[in-house]
Design a protein around this motif. Sequence first.
Motif, PDB file in Angstrom:
ATOM      1  N   LYS A   1      46.718 -12.635 -19.655  1.00 27.98           N
ATOM      2  CA  LYS A   1      46.027 -11.335 -19.021  1.00 27.98           C
ATOM      3  C   LYS A   1      44.432 -11.218 -19.806  1.00 27.98           C
ATOM      4  N   ALA A   2      44.379 -10.980 -20.043  1.00 28.02           N
ATOM      5  CA  ALA A   2      43.045 -10.662 -20.980  1.00 28.02           C
ATOM      6  C   ALA A   2      42.033 -11.902 -20.235  1.00 28.02           C
ATOM      7  N   LEU A   3      41.950 -12.991 -19.685  1.00 26.55           N
ATOM      8  CA  LEU A   3      41.079 -14.404 -19.417  1.00 26.55           C
ATOM      9  C   LEU A   3      41.260 -13.758 -18.017  1.00 26.55           C
ATOM     10  N   ARG A   4      42.608 -13.344 -17.096  1.00 25.66           N
ATOM     11  CA  ARG A   4      42.546 -13.247 -15.707  1.00 25.66           C
ATOM     12  C   ARG A   4      41.499 -11.583 -15.617  1.00 25.66           C
ATOM     13  N   ASP A   5      41.989 -10.922 -16.589  1.00 29.29           N
ATOM     14  CA  ASP A   5      41.044  -9.535 -15.818  1.00 29.29           C
ATOM     15  C   ASP A   5      39.440  -9.583 -16.216  1.00 29.29           C
ATOM     16  N   VAL A   6      39.531 -10.547 -16.816  1.00 31.82           N
ATOM     17  CA  VAL A   6      37.719 -10.325 -17.683  1.00 31.82           C
ATOM     18  C   VAL A   6      37.460 -11.294 -16.307  1.00 31.82           C
ATOM     19  N   LYS A   7      38.180 -12.160 -15.428  1.00 31.09           N
ATOM     20  CA  LYS A   7      37.678 -13.325 -14.171  1.00 31.09           C
ATOM     21  C   LYS A   7      37.364 -11.511 -13.160  1.00 31.09           C
ATOM     22  N   GLN A   8      38.510 -11.462 -12.873  1.00 34.03           N
ATOM     23  CA  GLN A   8      38.722 -10.707 -11.881  1.00 34.03           C
ATOM     24  C   GLN A   8      37.582  -9.401 -11.855  1.00 34.03           C
ATOM     25  N   VAL A   9      37.284  -8.607 -13.040  1.00 32.80           N
ATOM     26  CA  VAL A   9      35.793  -7.731 -13.027  1.00 32.80           C
ATOM     27  C   VAL A   9      34.999  -8.370 -12.651  1.00 32.80           C
ATOM     28  N   ARG A  10      34.549 -10.201 -13.136  1.00 35.95           N
ATOM     29  CA  ARG A  10      33.701 -10.386 -12.503  1.00 35.95           C
ATOM     30  C   ARG A  10      33.557 -10.616 -12.101  1.00 35.95           C
TER      31      ARG A  10
END
Length: 112
Positions: free
Chosen positions: A86-95
């Motif tokens: 989930k953290a990786l998906r969140d970071v990807k979305q923000v980027r």
Amino acid sequence: MKRALLGEFEEVVMLTVAILDEEAYGVTVTQEIERKTGRSVGFSTVHTTLQRLEEKGFLSSQMGGATAERGGRRKRFFTVTAAGRKALRDVKQVREELWRSLPPQTLQLITG
């Protein structure tokens, strides 16, 4: 819901653990980061980051069997947890949102 915050190196380490899948332990993570990024990283830096990510609940680890090549020592293998994914998906979305928000002319090369 609050997004998980990851530092750039934490993100690189987590992505590398995910890439390596069942072969992710300190040495292989260090080697893969160096290979993929061309960036020299110290084993101790990677090891500390792996521990910190495990403490945050983004990685889990389990000890492998002892091997003769390591003098009978065991390897600690890491995997990305559900919270880590989930953290990786969140970071990807923000980027991705940030990249989409850039005005097109921002990254154009100026020609003379």
